[in-house]
Design a protein around this motif. Structure first.
Motif, PDB file in Angstrom:
ATOM      1  N   SER A 134       0.835  -1.205   0.000  1.00 27.04           N
ATOM      2  CA  SER A 134       0.000   0.000   0.000  1.00 27.04           C
ATOM      3  C   SER A 134       0.865   1.248   0.000  1.00 27.04           C
ATOM      4  O   SER A 134       1.587   1.524   0.970  1.00 27.04           O
ATOM      5  CB  SER A 134      -0.914   0.015   1.232  1.00 27.04           C
ATOM      6  N   CYS A 135       0.789   2.033  -1.065  1.00 22.09           N
ATOM      7  CA  CYS A 135       1.525   3.292  -1.143  1.00 22.09           C
ATOM      8  C   CYS A 135       1.057   4.250  -0.047  1.00 22.09           C
ATOM      9  O   CYS A 135       1.860   4.954   0.562  1.00 22.09           O
ATOM     10  CB  CYS A 135       1.330   3.903  -2.521  1.00 22.09           C
ATOM     11  N   LEU A 186       6.863  -1.993  -2.574  1.00 22.15           N
ATOM     12  CA  LEU A 186       5.786  -1.576  -3.466  1.00 22.15           C
ATOM     13  C   LEU A 186       6.008  -2.101  -4.882  1.00 22.15           C
ATOM     14  O   LEU A 186       7.145  -2.187  -5.348  1.00 22.15           O
ATOM     15  CB  LEU A 186       5.706  -0.046  -3.519  1.00 22.15           C
ATOM     16  N   LYS A 190       3.842   1.652  -8.684  1.00 21.98           N
ATOM     17  CA  LYS A 190       3.528   2.614  -7.626  1.00 21.98           C
ATOM     18  C   LYS A 190       4.731   3.459  -7.216  1.00 21.98           C
ATOM     19  O   LYS A 190       4.611   4.336  -6.360  1.00 21.98           O
ATOM     20  CB  LYS A 190       2.976   1.892  -6.393  1.00 21.98           C
ATOM     21  N   LYS A 193       4.416   7.334  -7.876  1.00 23.82           N
ATOM     22  CA  LYS A 193       3.459   7.899  -6.927  1.00 23.82           C
ATOM     23  C   LYS A 193       4.093   8.068  -5.557  1.00 23.82           C
ATOM     24  O   LYS A 193       3.953   9.117  -4.909  1.00 23.82           O
ATOM     25  CB  LYS A 193       2.234   6.982  -6.834  1.00 23.82           C
TER      26      LYS A 193
END
Length: 299
Positions: A134-135, A186, A190, A193
């Motif tokens: 999860s970013c 990640l 991602k 981001k």
């Protein structure tokens, strides 16, 4: 009728009592929630929350989540000497019934805002292991570590007027370590981001030089990503570094980019000069844009 502090309820669930709703919005005591504490209504608020949880229909996930958050806020603010232990007890119950990642982030927000940084640090470690792709979680942990570095720098710099750029530049090792772990965990898609959010956090609460370094590393790998150029330029404009802004836009418009992207960049540069530059600066950008268009026409 809705639940009342006086007790009693109908056979269907209504939106949570105002006492709990107030606690949902802020972990810190406010005039309204403070009045409930003075009136000795904390236990009553707990009972309202528990009653609501047993009455809410399973399909009303948002309301159930809000009640759990309200109870977390309640115990965080009024749990007494063992507040942290009580809060974690409520959390362990709640996480079985609501979306876990969302609840972790809500808990972490409560802990951070109320200054329970040590406990928040432990929860961030758990969250990054549990939601390692999860970013949002990783960047939350990064920003938390960055804020911790800033607090340390602020304390070290006292009684000076404020933290110097050099002291903040020397800090941030823990945040950088979090970012490195994030990039290892990640998925590749991602990374941009995550790096963009990390760079923005550095500009906002850390060290601008570190933020620039992150942006430059992204542009070295993705020179044609005008979204990165634009975000980078935005940060320099906010800092008021007009020379650096011009340098960035000059670099961007010197690249071999598709005409549509070049048009966006020249328009951005022109708007910048119209706001921050002189008539000569505006004329210079227009001249560069015309030269580019003439070059394209003869290519």
């Amino acid at each position: 009728m809705p639940y009342s502090i006086m007790g009693g309820h109908s056979n269907r669930y209504y939106p949570m009592d105002a006492r709990l709703r107030n606690l949902c919005t802020d972990t810190r005591a406010n005039p309204a929630s403070g009045a409930y504490a003075i009136a000795g209504e904390i236990d009553a608020a707990r009972r309202i929350g528990e009653r609501a949880l047993s009455t809410i229909d399973m399909t009303q996930e948002a309301e159930k989540f809000n009640v759990w958050v309200a109870l977390l806020n309640l115990e965080n603010a009024y749990g007494g000497a063992n507040a942290e232990e009580v809060v974690m007890g409520v959390f362990k119950r709640a996480v079985q019934y609501v979306e876990p990642k969302k609840l972790y982030l809500a808990l972490l927000g409560i802990l951070e805002r109320s200054g329970r940084h040590e406990l928040a640090g432990d929860v961030w470690k758990t969250a990054t292991k549990k939601f390692n792709t999860s970013c949002k979680v990783w960047m939350g942990a990064f920003e938390s570590a960055l804020q911790a570095s800033s607090r340390t720098a602020d304390n070290d710099d006292q009684p000076a007027a404020g933290p110097s750029s050099s002291s903040k530049a020397a800090d941030g090792a823990a945040a950088r370590a979090v970012l490195e772990r994030a990039l290892k965990s990640l998925p590749k898609h991602k990374h941009i981001k995550a790096l963009t959010r990390a760079a923005l956090a550095e500009f906002r609460m850390g060290c601008a030089e570190r933020g620039r370094s992150i942006f430059e590393s992204m542009l070295a790998n993705y020179p044609k990503r005008i979204d990165i150029w634009n975000v980078y330029v935005d940060q320099e404009i906010k800092l008021g570094d007009t020379a650096h802004v011009r340098s960035l836009l000059a670099r961007a418009t010197s690249l071999a980019l598709p005409p549509k992207k070049m048009k966006v960049l020249f328009r951005r540069w022109l708007e910048f000069e119209q706001t921050h530059g002189s008539a000569a600066d505006v004329a210079s950008v227009k001249q560069k844009a015309v030269a580019y268009m003439e070059q394209q026409a003869t290519a």
